[in-house]
Design a protein around this motif. Structure first.
Motif, PDB file in Angstrom:
ATOM      1  N   UNK A 190       0.812  -1.204   0.000  1.00  0.00           N
ATOM      2  CA  UNK A 190       0.000   0.000   0.000  1.00  0.00           C
ATOM      3  C   UNK A 190       0.851   1.262   0.000  1.00  0.00           C
ATOM      4  N   UNK A 191       1.908   1.288   0.800  1.00  0.00           N
ATOM      5  CA  UNK A 191       2.765   2.469   0.814  1.00  0.00           C
ATOM      6  C   UNK A 191       3.483   2.635  -0.526  1.00  0.00           C
ATOM      7  N   UNK A 192       3.868   1.552  -1.166  1.00  0.00           N
ATOM      8  CA  UNK A 192       4.491   1.657  -2.486  1.00  0.00           C
ATOM      9  C   UNK A 192       3.502   2.213  -3.504  1.00  0.00           C
ATOM     10  N   UNK A 193       2.248   1.796  -3.424  1.00  0.00           N
ATOM     11  CA  UNK A 193       1.227   2.326  -4.324  1.00  0.00           C
ATOM     12  C   UNK A 193       1.017   3.819  -4.083  1.00  0.00           C
ATOM     13  N   UNK A 194       1.052   4.234  -2.832  1.00  0.00           N
ATOM     14  CA  UNK A 194       0.914   5.656  -2.519  1.00  0.00           C
ATOM     15  C   UNK A 194       2.082   6.472  -3.037  1.00  0.00           C
ATOM     16  N   UNK A 195       3.293   5.930  -2.943  1.00  0.00           N
ATOM     17  CA  UNK A 195       4.461   6.628  -3.468  1.00  0.00           C
ATOM     18  C   UNK A 195       4.414   6.698  -4.993  1.00  0.00           C
ATOM     19  N   UNK A 196       3.922   5.645  -5.627  1.00  0.00           N
ATOM     20  CA  UNK A 196       3.735   5.656  -7.076  1.00  0.00           C
ATOM     21  C   UNK A 196       2.764   6.769  -7.464  1.00  0.00           C
ATOM     22  N   UNK A 197       1.668   6.863  -6.731  1.00  0.00           N
ATOM     23  CA  UNK A 197       0.677   7.904  -7.017  1.00  0.00           C
ATOM     24  C   UNK A 197       1.249   9.292  -6.760  1.00  0.00           C
ATOM     25  N   UNK A 198       2.038   9.435  -5.711  1.00  0.00           N
ATOM     26  CA  UNK A 198       2.633  10.733  -5.384  1.00  0.00           C
ATOM     27  C   UNK A 198       3.510  11.241  -6.532  1.00  0.00           C
ATOM     28  N   UNK A 199       4.181  10.351  -7.213  1.00  0.00           N
ATOM     29  CA  UNK A 199       5.037  10.757  -8.331  1.00  0.00           C
ATOM     30  C   UNK A 199       4.228  11.198  -9.544  1.00  0.00           C
ATOM     31  N   UNK A 200       2.937  10.902  -9.565  1.00  0.00           N
ATOM     32  CA  UNK A 200       2.125  11.184 -10.738  1.00  0.00           C
ATOM     33  C   UNK A 200       1.097  12.295 -10.550  1.00  0.00           C
ATOM     34  N   UNK A 201       0.976  12.833  -9.361  1.00  0.00           N
ATOM     35  CA  UNK A 201       0.037  13.939  -9.128  1.00  0.00           C
ATOM     36  C   UNK A 201       0.823  15.180  -8.723  1.00  0.00           C
ATOM     37  N   UNK A 202       0.153  16.309  -8.788  1.00  0.00           N
ATOM     38  CA  UNK A 202       0.796  17.568  -8.408  1.00  0.00           C
ATOM     39  C   UNK A 202       1.161  17.532  -6.918  1.00  0.00           C
ATOM     40  N   UNK A 203       2.322  18.058  -6.596  1.00  0.00           N
ATOM     41  CA  UNK A 203       2.786  18.061  -5.206  1.00  0.00           C
ATOM     42  C   UNK A 203       2.133  19.212  -4.450  1.00  0.00           C
ATOM     43  N   UNK A 204       1.327  18.853  -3.470  1.00  0.00           N
ATOM     44  CA  UNK A 204       0.677  19.832  -2.607  1.00  0.00           C
ATOM     45  C   UNK A 204       1.002  19.473  -1.166  1.00  0.00           C
ATOM     46  N   UNK A 205       0.777  20.408  -0.240  1.00  0.00           N
ATOM     47  CA  UNK A 205       1.018  20.073   1.171  1.00  0.00           C
ATOM     48  C   UNK A 205       0.184  18.873   1.633  1.00  0.00           C
ATOM     49  N   UNK A 206      -1.021  18.748   1.141  1.00  0.00           N
ATOM     50  CA  UNK A 206      -1.878  17.631   1.535  1.00  0.00           C
ATOM     51  C   UNK A 206      -1.322  16.300   1.029  1.00  0.00           C
ATOM     52  N   UNK A 207      -0.810  16.289  -0.185  1.00  0.00           N
ATOM     53  CA  UNK A 207      -0.221  15.064  -0.739  1.00  0.00           C
ATOM     54  C   UNK A 207       1.026  14.682   0.058  1.00  0.00           C
ATOM     55  N   UNK A 208       1.863  15.651   0.385  1.00  0.00           N
ATOM     56  CA  UNK A 208       3.065  15.363   1.169  1.00  0.00           C
ATOM     57  C   UNK A 208       2.704  14.838   2.558  1.00  0.00           C
ATOM     58  N   UNK A 209       1.704  15.438   3.194  1.00  0.00           N
ATOM     59  CA  UNK A 209       1.261  14.968   4.503  1.00  0.00           C
ATOM     60  C   UNK A 209       0.740  13.537   4.424  1.00  0.00           C
TER      61      UNK A 209
END
Length: 51
Positions: free
Chosen positions: A7-26
């Motif tokens: 699950x954490x790997x899937x979240x990191x994959x998604x993080x690389x593909x969406x705009x970086x916002x404070x909410x995404x980083x949190x």
């Protein structure tokens, strides 16, 4: 417990593909701590099951 790294790997994959916002980083930082939360919950569940 086995699904936490997946699950954490899937979240990191998604993080690389969406705009970086404070909410995404949190959200990503919380995902990094998921294993430390899941482990005590799993141990507690085993203790309750055993009793």
């Amino acid at each position: 417990m086995a699904l936490v790294p997946i699950t954490t790997e899937a979240g990191e994959w998604l993080e690389r593909r969406v705009a970086s916002t404070p909410l995404v980083r949190t959200h990503t930082e919380l995902g990094d701590t998921a294993l430390y939360v899941a482990l005590p919950v799993a141990v507690l569940a085993l203790v309750v099951w055993w009793r």
